[in-house]
Every structure is written in structure tokens, then in C-alpha cells.
Enzyme design. Sequence first.
Site, mmCIF file in Angstrom:
data_model
loop_
_atom_site.group_PDB
_atom_site.id
_atom_site.type_symbol
_atom_site.label_atom_id
_atom_site.label_comp_id
_atom_site.label_asym_id
_atom_site.label_seq_id
_atom_site.Cartn_x
_atom_site.Cartn_y
_atom_site.Cartn_z
ATOM 1 N N SER A 83 -81.290 -94.489 9.747
ATOM 2 C CA SER A 83 -80.383 -95.540 9.291
ATOM 3 C C SER A 83 -80.556 -96.760 10.175
ATOM 4 O O SER A 83 -80.312 -96.701 11.391
ATOM 5 C CB SER A 83 -78.928 -95.066 9.357
ATOM 6 O OG SER A 83 -78.058 -96.168 9.197
ATOM 7 N N MET A 96 -72.160 -102.019 3.197
ATOM 8 C CA MET A 96 -70.703 -101.889 3.285
ATOM 9 C C MET A 96 -70.051 -103.227 2.948
ATOM 10 O O MET A 96 -70.577 -104.289 3.293
ATOM 11 C CB MET A 96 -70.283 -101.449 4.684
ATOM 12 C CG MET A 96 -70.978 -100.197 5.181
ATOM 13 S SD MET A 96 -70.409 -99.737 6.829
ATOM 14 C CE MET A 96 -71.620 -98.504 7.277
ATOM 15 N N HIS A 129 -77.750 -97.182 0.302
ATOM 16 C CA HIS A 129 -76.481 -96.468 0.124
ATOM 17 C C HIS A 129 -75.359 -97.498 0.008
ATOM 18 O O HIS A 129 -75.013 -98.162 0.979
ATOM 19 C CB HIS A 129 -76.276 -95.550 1.328
ATOM 20 C CG HIS A 129 -74.984 -94.810 1.336
ATOM 21 N ND1 HIS A 129 -74.540 -94.116 2.446
ATOM 22 C CD2 HIS A 129 -74.035 -94.624 0.377
ATOM 23 C CE1 HIS A 129 -73.373 -93.554 2.167
ATOM 24 N NE2 HIS A 129 -73.042 -93.852 0.921
ATOM 25 N N MET A 141 -71.440 -86.967 2.570
ATOM 26 C CA MET A 141 -71.007 -87.634 3.803
ATOM 27 C C MET A 141 -70.438 -86.586 4.759
ATOM 28 O O MET A 141 -69.529 -85.835 4.407
ATOM 29 C CB MET A 141 -69.937 -88.679 3.503
ATOM 30 C CG MET A 141 -70.404 -89.846 2.632
ATOM 31 S SD MET A 141 -71.786 -90.775 3.337
ATOM 32 C CE MET A 141 -71.073 -91.362 4.897
ATOM 33 N N GLY A 168 -68.228 -95.820 6.965
ATOM 34 C CA GLY A 168 -67.766 -97.102 7.473
ATOM 35 C C GLY A 168 -68.319 -97.477 8.827
ATOM 36 O O GLY A 168 -68.454 -98.651 9.123
ATOM 37 N N PHE A 169 -68.687 -96.486 9.641
ATOM 38 C CA PHE A 169 -69.184 -96.772 10.981
ATOM 39 C C PHE A 169 -70.246 -95.765 11.376
ATOM 40 O O PHE A 169 -70.174 -94.595 10.996
ATOM 41 C CB PHE A 169 -68.046 -96.712 12.018
ATOM 42 C CG PHE A 169 -66.987 -97.757 11.807
ATOM 43 C CD1 PHE A 169 -67.168 -99.049 12.285
ATOM 44 C CD2 PHE A 169 -65.828 -97.465 11.117
ATOM 45 C CE1 PHE A 169 -66.200 -100.017 12.077
ATOM 46 C CE2 PHE A 169 -64.854 -98.424 10.899
ATOM 47 C CZ PHE A 169 -65.042 -99.709 11.390
ATOM 48 N N GLY A 170 -71.216 -96.210 12.176
ATOM 49 C CA GLY A 170 -72.203 -95.307 12.740
ATOM 50 C C GLY A 170 -71.646 -94.601 13.965
ATOM 51 O O GLY A 170 -70.607 -94.965 14.505
ATOM 52 N N ASP A 229 -75.459 -87.457 5.423
ATOM 53 C CA ASP A 229 -75.292 -88.744 6.092
ATOM 54 C C ASP A 229 -74.103 -88.661 7.040
ATOM 55 O O ASP A 229 -72.953 -88.602 6.608
ATOM 56 C CB ASP A 229 -75.071 -89.844 5.052
ATOM 57 C CG ASP A 229 -75.074 -91.246 5.651
ATOM 58 O OD1 ASP A 229 -75.102 -91.372 6.896
ATOM 59 O OD2 ASP A 229 -75.034 -92.214 4.869
ATOM 60 N N GLY A 230 -74.415 -88.640 8.342
ATOM 61 C CA GLY A 230 -73.352 -88.684 9.350
ATOM 62 C C GLY A 230 -73.485 -87.607 10.400
ATOM 63 O O GLY A 230 -73.441 -86.417 10.091
ATOM 64 N N GLY A 231 -73.692 -88.014 11.634
ATOM 65 C CA GLY A 231 -73.695 -87.069 12.747
ATOM 66 C C GLY A 231 -74.857 -86.095 12.764
ATOM 67 O O GLY A 231 -74.777 -85.034 13.382
ATOM 68 N N GLY A 236 -78.991 -91.985 12.473
ATOM 69 C CA GLY A 236 -78.982 -93.316 13.053
ATOM 70 C C GLY A 236 -79.213 -93.271 14.545
ATOM 71 O O GLY A 236 -80.338 -93.355 15.029
ATOM 72 N N SER A 237 -78.117 -93.090 15.277
ATOM 73 C CA SER A 237 -78.229 -93.083 16.740
ATOM 74 C C SER A 237 -79.129 -91.959 17.229
ATOM 75 O O SER A 237 -79.818 -92.111 18.241
ATOM 76 C CB SER A 237 -76.837 -92.970 17.372
ATOM 77 O OG SER A 237 -76.121 -91.871 16.842
#
Length: 226
Positions: free
Chosen positions: A12, A41, A70, A141, A146-148, A176-178, A198-199
Site C-alpha cells: 500500500s 479515501m 481501493h 478489512m 481510514g488509517f494505516g 487489507d490491514g495489519g 503497508g508499513s
Amino acid sequence: MSFDRSVKIAPSILSADFADFGREIQAVEAQGADWIHVDVMDGHFVPNLTFGPPAVKAFRKHVKTVMDVHLMISPVDAYIDAYADAGADVLTAHVEAGPHSHRTLQAIRGAGMKAGIALNPGTPAEAVEHLLDLTDLVCVMTVNPGFGGQKFIDMTAKVRKLREMIGDRPVHIEIDGGVDPTTAPLVVEAGADVLVAGSAVFRGGSVENPAPYGENIRAIKASVAG
């Protein structure tokens, strides 16, 4: 974009250097990214504001793999053609974003893109059961959008249910997420095949020092191998 159920890593760019997106995309692809994930977003459907169609069109020039866009926006339908023109390969809308997801998916496919449908953590798998014949990807999700950088929410039961409902249809399940080497095996074992990170991908690297991007991608892939 042919269907391939091998596990794909989709970094991401929300975690990339905002001042250097072009080189960041090139660097992370060179280091082994399978897709590039773009989080859109609107500050309305989710509490953050990111990329409009002109930005996504600018990213497209640098993406050699698959540009996976997305949409965390509402309404969606008025913007489908703009993101098609921007070059999205996959365009994903949220089932929660409006009352006519069936029409939205038809419109995305009609504009020449692969059609995705996303589910927030509080939305059950059954919400997309009657949409699967129009869907190329279901995005689960595993954080509230809303936030990375948020903590992973375990949605493995939902993923299993979706994989069961999908059956032999050529439909990806994206997470998507974590996502990181600890959480990736949980969702892949449950049936996911596209992992947005992402991170966990961009941590420790930069366009001047991209090797950590490759190390991070390989670590996630190694965690789900075998």
C-alpha cells in the site's frame, strides 16, 4: 490480468514517501511487489482524505504490475469512469458505501476493470453472497478503514466462509490491514491470496535504500510458503 491464486503481495503506497511516489512504486516493484495497492479515501466514508483520480493517473505511469485501487468513498458510481480513465486494473468499492452494490460492480466491469467488493470488520461475509458472480475480488478489512498502521483484527472465520461461498469461481480474497509475517499465515491458511501490506513492506527502507522492501516482502512470502 489473468486469474492466479498464488499468494500476491500488494504494498500500500499509503506507507510510501508522499513526496516521491513514482520512484517508490518503481523501487517496491523491483523488490518483488506483485501488485500496487492505492487507498482512496474521501474524508466522508472514512475519516481521512487521500488520492483523487489525477493522482492515481500519475501513479499509473510508474506501475508495471497491477494497480489495485481501493475506494473508501461514498458515493462510488459517479467516480467509476474517472478511476477507469486513471488506469486502475482492479477497482474495489465497499458494500457499505451504498444501497446498489450490484449496479456498482456491473459499472466497474462495464468500464473495463476487474471489480472488487470490500467488507468492513463489522460486516458479515453473507453481505456479498449474492454479488459473487459479478465480483473478481473480495477485500476483507482486518482493520477499520481510514488509517494505516493499525492493529490486525482477526477475520479468519470470515475468510473461511467467503472461500466456501466462492467455491470454484475465479475470485481473489484480499486482506487489507495489519498484514505482516505473523498475521499473513493465518489468513492465507483460511483462503486469502492477495495480501495488502503497508508499513510491513516499507518499514526500514527508502528509494535510496530499497533492499529492506525486498527483505520485508520475502519475509511475508516465506511466512506463508509451504
